[in-house]
Design a protein around this motif. Structure first.
Motif, PDB file in Angstrom:
ATOM      1  N   ILE A  46       6.793 -25.958  10.249  1.00  0.00           N
ATOM      2  CA  ILE A  46       7.027 -26.070   8.799  1.00  0.00           C
ATOM      3  C   ILE A  46       8.534 -26.048   8.513  1.00  0.00           C
ATOM      4  O   ILE A  46       9.198 -25.033   8.715  1.00  0.00           O
ATOM      5  CB  ILE A  46       6.307 -24.935   8.052  1.00  0.00           C
ATOM      6  CG1 ILE A  46       4.806 -25.015   8.335  1.00  0.00           C
ATOM      7  CG2 ILE A  46       6.577 -25.008   6.547  1.00  0.00           C
ATOM      8  CD1 ILE A  46       4.070 -23.741   8.124  1.00  0.00           C
ATOM      9  N   PRO A 540       2.156 -18.178   8.674  1.00  0.00           N
ATOM     10  CA  PRO A 540       2.714 -18.654   7.403  1.00  0.00           C
ATOM     11  C   PRO A 540       4.227 -18.807   7.474  1.00  0.00           C
ATOM     12  O   PRO A 540       4.929 -17.936   7.976  1.00  0.00           O
ATOM     13  CB  PRO A 540       2.310 -17.552   6.416  1.00  0.00           C
ATOM     14  CG  PRO A 540       1.086 -16.951   7.002  1.00  0.00           C
ATOM     15  CD  PRO A 540       1.283 -17.020   8.492  1.00  0.00           C
ATOM     16  N   GLY A 541       4.691 -19.933   7.003  1.00  0.00           N
ATOM     17  CA  GLY A 541       6.125 -20.196   6.963  1.00  0.00           C
ATOM     18  C   GLY A 541       6.699 -20.671   8.287  1.00  0.00           C
ATOM     19  O   GLY A 541       7.841 -21.106   8.340  1.00  0.00           O
ATOM     20  N   GLU A 542       5.936 -20.567   9.363  1.00  0.00           N
ATOM     21  CA  GLU A 542       6.491 -20.906  10.671  1.00  0.00           C
ATOM     22  C   GLU A 542       5.863 -22.186  11.245  1.00  0.00           C
ATOM     23  O   GLU A 542       6.526 -23.190  11.345  1.00  0.00           O
ATOM     24  CB  GLU A 542       6.271 -19.750  11.647  1.00  0.00           C
ATOM     25  CG  GLU A 542       6.862 -18.419  11.172  1.00  0.00           C
ATOM     26  CD  GLU A 542       8.377 -18.486  11.003  1.00  0.00           C
ATOM     27  OE1 GLU A 542       9.020 -19.245  11.719  1.00  0.00           O
ATOM     28  OE2 GLU A 542       8.896 -17.784  10.107  1.00  0.00           O
TER      29      GLU A 542
END
Lengths: 558, 325
Positions: A46, A540-542
């Protein structure tokens, strides 16, 4: 200078490529050649900022970057010896729309003249540096249903003035147009998204306003928050608007946007075009019994639309993607860029041992719930996990067998008139990620669940299903309520979900399969599909980590 | 004194109550349709109506308000329209990164800024003061995305000393300590960028305030009394500087939750700033409501805390309150 030369060269190359007869590729596509996936680990990393995405690709921290939309990035990457760019005309379409229900846009002469005064070529050249093409029709040229033989209105302000004068329009002392009935055009607002949300769209709106004002239509661009704009369009509280659509391979957008039946609150006929002849043709298109009838109706609809001008087609943006040259095996056609499922099946390192493949995911996936997810970022992942009965030939965009190895499309007489019966023969030996065999009951249960719960995302797909039967484990018979050639695409395109997982879901709306543990296989979650990749982890976010599905039916043919 | 505390706490609670009402009313009065912003363009009108029903937007406003108050008070903020996941889960997964990023940079930039500001004030006319003034002004005035992109290009792309994105390597290293070190390595550049952008404001403020304090009568008196310079600076001048600094620090704390949109985007960090922006622009009522309530809660409590701490750090405030009793 160099930039524009490069852009010109690219555009010329694309046009040359696109104008080559489609038949050259037809029939040559063999899915068996894509028996895979070859990669063991696929990371969807992401990265939101486009500059950081570019840096990651250049530094070898990412291998695939899809949908590049800034000309400057394309120019930068085209100079990189480590990257291969692919470009394809897509289904994007950008339009100028009018509210044709009231004065002045209820005049077809005014709408035709408005089309003619827009310097579309120049706007596209200035703003997209060649990475988009001016659009002259209501379907993009890449569509198999594109009709080239329609009335066109090339940029010619003088001809536009003459048309208006011939039709009885005059100009007041202030230069503003006065209708043949003596009504002066009041100031017009052209609503558009703000420059911070959509910089090119806002700029185009300003240029359009200038061009229209120059022939006596007093137009001013009015930028606003995007959802406010959509709300105004839904409420029909506007005079003019600009909007882009991502269309599909089927021309059903013509029905959605231009049938008078869709001019209801929230319906997509925002312009409010209502023409009995057009309605008849669009009905014929929506309920065409076969491809030939669909093609004829689509062609007729486009011709009528170019006479009626409910909207002015402006441009279609190309799809551009970049892949690191450290990998080989990508598939690029004149319809799709390298970031497609076929590439992901066949890609392998150009040299050296196998390593993980990194694909840039431009935003966070959302719920990862196949029932509710509608964002492209979710489906970039879910599309690799779940399969449908049919797939699309990347060269011709025609339907090809996938989970269904064959099918028949029959029209039969039902109690309330003729109806389409679809009979699919499912491939044998297909397994879910947890090893359970796929049967026709899975597909039937998927359709029944979507229909029973009226799941919004699939409402249009299953709305016309009358009954679903499974005469045996590998035969699926779907009887529709009416006749349409598109039923095959709508029903066959639905991702098939596993019955043994779905029947335990109590609340499909808040189901979060990615964070559930699989009851028996510790490496799996609630996301169980038949697709080429298995969901492993979402940080999440990675990143999202998928692994190659060793049970994948096409892969086992290797 | 306890009456003052009770009054301040009472008014803080009243403000929070008002925020609850405003939060509800404002989001629903905003133009735009939440359903319009989350639907697929190919949905039929029937599907849109159904979606509206799914999210309870078809309920009358008073019912929606009661549901909203109940959910906020129980910290059950509901399901985000945009992500489909519980809002509380979204906040939980994002808050640590944002607090780490902005909290660390706030502490570091305030410490560095205060130290430099004091040094500059004590050495007026020196080269050091000029450097502090210039670097402070530069730090204060550069756009953050520009500085951050330059840093990213210099230290992550050209000189690959730091990672390009995120808070973890892909794939992340195994084990607790390597994972922690990997996290710190990822946070280093974004934190550094914010310190670089933030210290200037502090340095200029502290320098100006300190110069003013050093010219006050009580400092001259202390000097006349022959007190050691160190005592004058730390015991008198710094003590006077502390309350306003503390107030600014505490009032900057709510910004720790909201102010990271650009940094989180440039460094692809999973934080609250971007979530808040998306919630507001995407008409995600549950997420926006929760984020704003969290912000209001932090602002009000930091305000309250700074008022109370002012009393402890500034003797004049203590005396004034004592007099009121």
């Amino acid at each position: 200078m160099k930039k524009s030369l490069f852009a010109l060269f690219l555009s010329a190359a694309i046009l040359a490529f696109c104008s080559s007869p489609r038949e050259t590729a037809a029939g040559t596509f063999d899915p068996e050649a894509f028996a895979g996936p070859k990669v063991k680990d696929l990371y969807l990393v992401i990265i939101r900022d486009p500059d950081a995405q570019l840096l990651a690709l250049n530094r070898g921290r990412a291998d695939i970057l899809g949908d590049l939309y800034r000309p400057v990035d394309v120019d930068a990457l085209s100079k990189s010896p480590a990257v291969e760019l692919s470009i394809a005309p897509g289904f994007h379409g950008f339009f100028l729309g009018f509210n044709v229900r009231t004065f002045p846009w209820n005049s077809v002469d005014l709408r035709r003249s408005a089309w003619q005064v827009l310097p579309r070529e120049r706007m596209v050249r200035d703003l997209f540096a060649g990475y988009a093409e001016p659009l002259s029709t209501f379907l993009p040229p890449v569509s198999p249903y594109f009709e080239p033989d329609v009335t066109v209105y090339p940029h010619d302000p003088e001809a536009a003035r003459k048309r208006l004068a011939d039709a009885g329009w005059t100009w007041g002392s202030d230069g503003v147009l006065i209708s043949p009935d003596g009504e002066k055009i009041p100031p017009q607002k052209l609503i558009c998204p703000t420059a911070s949300t959509a910089p090119t769209t806002a700029e185009i709106a300003v240029r359009m306003a200038e061009a229209l004002s120059a022939i006596g239509i007093p137009v001013e661009a009015e930028p606003m928050d995007f959802s406010t704009m959509i709300s105004k369009l839904d409420e029909r509280d506007f005079q003019m608007y600009v909007l882009a659509w991502q269309m599909t391979r089927d021309p059903d957008s013509l029905y959605a946007f231009y049938s008078s039946k869709m001019d209801i609150r929230g319906g997509y006929n925002m312009s409010g075009i209502s023409d009995p002849e057009l309605d008849k043709v669009l009905d014929r298109l929506r309920f065409a019994p076969d491809e030939a009838a669909a093609r004829a109706a689509a062609s007729e609809a486009q011709k009528l639309l170019s006479d009626l001008v409910p909207v002015v087609p402006v441009y279609s943006r190309y799809t551009i993607s970049a892949v690191s040259k450290q990998w080989k095996g990508t598939l690029v056609t004149d319809r799709v860029t390298a970031d497609n499922i076929w590439s992901l099946l066949a890609m392998e390192p150009a040299s050296g041992p196998m390593r993980p493949l990194y694909l840039v995911q431009a935003d966070e996936p959302r719920a990862l719930n196949p029932f509710t997810s509608s964002s492209a970022y979710d489906w970039q992942i879910l599309g690799l996990i779940y399969d449908s009965l049919i797939a699309v030939d990347p060269y011709t965009l025609e339907t090809i067998p996938w989970l269904a190895e064959s099918w028949t499309l029959k029209t039969e007489e039902g109690p309330s008139g003729p109806r389409t019966v679809l009979t699919f023969r499912l491939r044998e030996g297909v397994e879910w990620h947890d090893g359970t065999p796929l049967t026709a009951a899975d597909a039937a249960f998927t359709y029944e669940t979507l229909r029973k719960n009226a799941v919004p995302r699939y409402f249009d797909n299953v709305d016309n299903i009358e009954t679903v039967e499974t005469p045996d484990d590998h035969t699926l018979r779907v009887t529709m309520k009416n006749v349409s050639f598109w039923h095959l695409h709508r029903v066959g395109g639905i991702p098939i979900l596993p019955r043994h997982v779905i029947e335990k879901v109590t609340d499909w709306r808040s189901w979060l399969p990615a964070s559930e543990k699989h009851p028996s296989d510790t490496g799996l979650t609630g996301l169980v599909g038949t697709g080429p990749f298995v969901f492993r982890e979402y940080r999440p976010g990675e990143y999202v980590r998928l692994s190659g599905n060793e049970r994948f039916w096409l892969g086992r043919k290797r | 004194m306890s009456g003052y505390w009770a009054r301040r706490t009472g008014s803080a609670l009243l403000v929070l109550g008002l925020v609850l009402v405003l939060n509800f009313v404002l989001f629903r009065m905003m133009p735009g349709d939440p359903v319009a912003s989350i639907i697929d363009p190919n949905f039929s009108p029937e599907a849109k109506a159904r979606l509206s029903e799914v999210y309870g937007l078809d309920q009358p406003l008073p019912v929606q308000f009661l549901l909203y108050v109940r959910s906020t008070l129980t910290f059950d903020f509901g399901i985000s329209f945009l992500t489909g996941r519980p809002v509380i889960d979204e906040l939980k997964s994002r808050l640590p990164n944002t607090v780490m990023l902005l909290g660390t940079s706030l502490v570091l930039s305030s410490l560095l800024g205060t130290w430099l500001g004091m040094k500059a004030a004590l050495k007026r006319g020196s080269l050091l003061e000029k450097c502090v003034l210039w670097s402070g002004a530069l730090s204060f005035s550069f756009p953050s995305f520009f500085v951050q992109l330059v840093l990213l290009m210099a230290f992550a792309a050209a000189l690959p000393l730091f990672p390009l994105r995120g808070t973890l390597s892909v794939p992340p290293p195994a084990g607790g300590l390597p994972l922690l070190l990997d996290y710190l390595w990822h946070m280093a550049l974004p934190v550094f960028s914010l310190v670089l952008l933030g210290f200037g404001g502090w340095a200029l403020y502290v320098r100006n305030l300190m110069v003013k304090i050093l010219g006050e009568d009580f400092i001259l008196l202390a000097r006349a009394r022959g007190l050691p310079e160190r005592n004058i600076i730390l015991g008198h001048a710094f003590r006077t500087l502390l309350p306003p600094l503390l107030t600014i620090f505490l009032l900057s704390l709510p910004g720790v939750v909201s102010g990271a949109v650009i940094t989180e985007t440039v460094f692809s960090l999973h934080g609250v700033g971007r979530f808040l922006l998306e919630a507001v622009t995407g008409h995600d009522y549950p997420a926006a409501g929760a984020s704003f309530f969290l912000l209001a809660f932090l602002t009000v409590s930091c305000n309250l805390l700074s008022d109370l701490l002012y009393g402890l750090t500034d003797p004049r405030v203590r005396m004034e309150r004592g007099g009121r009793r």
